[in-house]
Design an enzyme around this catalytic site. Structure first.
Site, mmCIF file in Angstrom:
data_model
loop_
_atom_site.group_PDB
_atom_site.id
_atom_site.type_symbol
_atom_site.label_atom_id
_atom_site.label_comp_id
_atom_site.label_asym_id
_atom_site.label_seq_id
_atom_site.Cartn_x
_atom_site.Cartn_y
_atom_site.Cartn_z
ATOM 1 N N GLU A 8 -17.140 12.548 9.701
ATOM 2 C CA GLU A 8 -18.606 12.722 9.422
ATOM 3 C C GLU A 8 -18.773 14.007 8.510
ATOM 4 O O GLU A 8 -19.653 13.893 7.632
ATOM 5 C CB GLU A 8 -19.170 13.038 10.774
ATOM 6 C CG GLU A 8 -20.707 13.425 10.715
ATOM 7 C CD GLU A 8 -21.204 13.847 12.074
ATOM 8 O OE1 GLU A 8 -22.526 13.543 12.589
ATOM 9 O OE2 GLU A 8 -20.534 14.333 12.959
ATOM 10 N N ARG A 17 -16.027 26.235 7.001
ATOM 11 C CA ARG A 17 -15.913 26.789 8.437
ATOM 12 C C ARG A 17 -14.785 27.479 8.643
ATOM 13 O O ARG A 17 -14.715 28.339 9.634
ATOM 14 C CB ARG A 17 -16.298 25.366 9.562
ATOM 15 C CG ARG A 17 -17.836 25.067 9.408
ATOM 16 C CD ARG A 17 -18.118 23.994 10.284
ATOM 17 N NE ARG A 17 -19.691 23.579 10.062
ATOM 18 C CZ ARG A 17 -20.316 22.954 10.951
ATOM 19 N NH1 ARG A 17 -19.866 22.820 12.255
ATOM 20 N NH2 ARG A 17 -21.627 22.589 10.629
ATOM 21 N N GLN A 127 -18.760 11.023 20.994
ATOM 22 C CA GLN A 127 -20.061 11.315 21.338
ATOM 23 C C GLN A 127 -20.258 11.059 22.817
ATOM 24 O O GLN A 127 -19.672 10.108 23.261
ATOM 25 C CB GLN A 127 -20.865 10.615 20.504
ATOM 26 C CG GLN A 127 -21.221 11.111 19.059
ATOM 27 C CD GLN A 127 -22.679 10.657 18.348
ATOM 28 O OE1 GLN A 127 -22.868 9.138 18.751
ATOM 29 N NE2 GLN A 127 -23.042 11.231 17.458
ATOM 30 N N LYS A 189 -10.476 14.845 33.122
ATOM 31 C CA LYS A 189 -9.314 13.722 33.621
ATOM 32 C C LYS A 189 -7.907 14.625 33.018
ATOM 33 O O LYS A 189 -8.078 14.742 31.746
ATOM 34 C CB LYS A 189 -9.532 12.511 32.862
ATOM 35 C CG LYS A 189 -8.307 11.282 33.037
ATOM 36 C CD LYS A 189 -8.435 10.071 32.204
ATOM 37 C CE LYS A 189 -7.265 9.271 32.682
ATOM 38 N NZ LYS A 189 -7.412 8.019 31.798
ATOM 39 N N ARG A 191 -4.149 13.325 33.127
ATOM 40 C CA ARG A 191 -3.081 12.652 33.953
ATOM 41 C C ARG A 191 -1.832 13.427 34.237
ATOM 42 O O ARG A 191 -1.189 13.371 35.317
ATOM 43 C CB ARG A 191 -2.637 11.641 32.942
ATOM 44 C CG ARG A 191 -1.777 10.660 33.242
ATOM 45 C CD ARG A 191 -1.909 9.275 32.583
ATOM 46 N NE ARG A 191 -2.859 8.641 32.544
ATOM 47 C CZ ARG A 191 -3.378 7.651 31.573
ATOM 48 N NH1 ARG A 191 -2.603 7.611 30.429
ATOM 49 N NH2 ARG A 191 -4.440 7.087 32.044
#
Length: 212
Positions: A8, A17, A127, A189, A191
């Site tokens: 993007e 940045r 997203q 999550k 694992r």
């Protein structure tokens, strides 16, 4: 050595940045070119550091096949140890099935297989659906991963960021920087790690995450 696929943001913006984070010079000043001579020297020196570092930024491709071939090429040439992709919903197949959810399932499954084959971590940004905005506490959940449950299914770890001040600012609240940058990092999550929350802080002027 890290490969960063920026689907993007252009490489120039990403480097600006990084330079802000590395030099402490405001990103807005770098972006607008409003730098003092000493700041300009610091920023240019940091650009040289980025170019000479082990960070390899790729911003010209979105297709899964091309990204996989580029990863393999970078491993051969530069011994890449980690891959980041920003962001997965922008990835495309050479031949789409016509069903975006099905395409994303193929993409995440192939990335998972590639990570296992090459024995390196592949970190994908994703997203979230807008449904999280309608939730009273705004806390992201695994079902909010946009367009594809396969992102959750194929991931070993899923981490969400929650900046509550984002929603307060959207309603016109004027908040101090210490509140605006406060960010919850939620391991939804894990694992091999289990689930947990911890506090971080996002400095927007320099695009820098640090411990709260």
């Amino acid at each position: 050595p890290v490969a960063f696929f920026s689907l993007e943001m252009a490489e120039a913006d990403l480097k600006a940045r990084l330079a802000s984070r590395g030099t402490g010079v405001s990103y807005d000043k770098i972006r607008l070119g409003k730098l003092t001579q000493s700041e300009l020297v610091k920023v240019l020196d940091y650009y040289d550091f980025i170019d000479e570092s082990c960070l390899h930024i790729v911003d010209k491709t979105t297709r899964l096949y091309s990204i996989k071939r580029k990863i393999e090429d970078l491993i051969l040439k530069h011994k890449i140890k980690m891959v980041m992709i920003d962001y997965v919903q922008l990835m495309k197949l050479s031949k789409s099935s016509g069903d975006r959810t099905s395409d994303l399932s193929t993409i995440t499954r192939d990335l998972k297989a590639l990570a296992n084959e090459l024995n390196i971590p592949i970190i994908i940004l994703a997203q979230l659906s807008r449904s999280v905005d309608e939730r009273p506490n705004k806390r992201p959940q695994l079902r909010d991963l946009k367009q594809s449950g396969s992102i959750e299914e194929d991931s070993d770890t899923v981490i969400f960021l929650l900046r509550k001040a984002y929603y307060e600012a959207a309603h016109g609240s004027s908040l101090p920087d210490s509140v605006v940058g406060s960010t919850d990092m939620i391991i939804a999550k894990g694992r091999n790690t289990g689930t947990k929350d911890f506090k971080t802080f996002l400095d927007f002027k320099h695009y820098d995450f640090r411990s709260a």
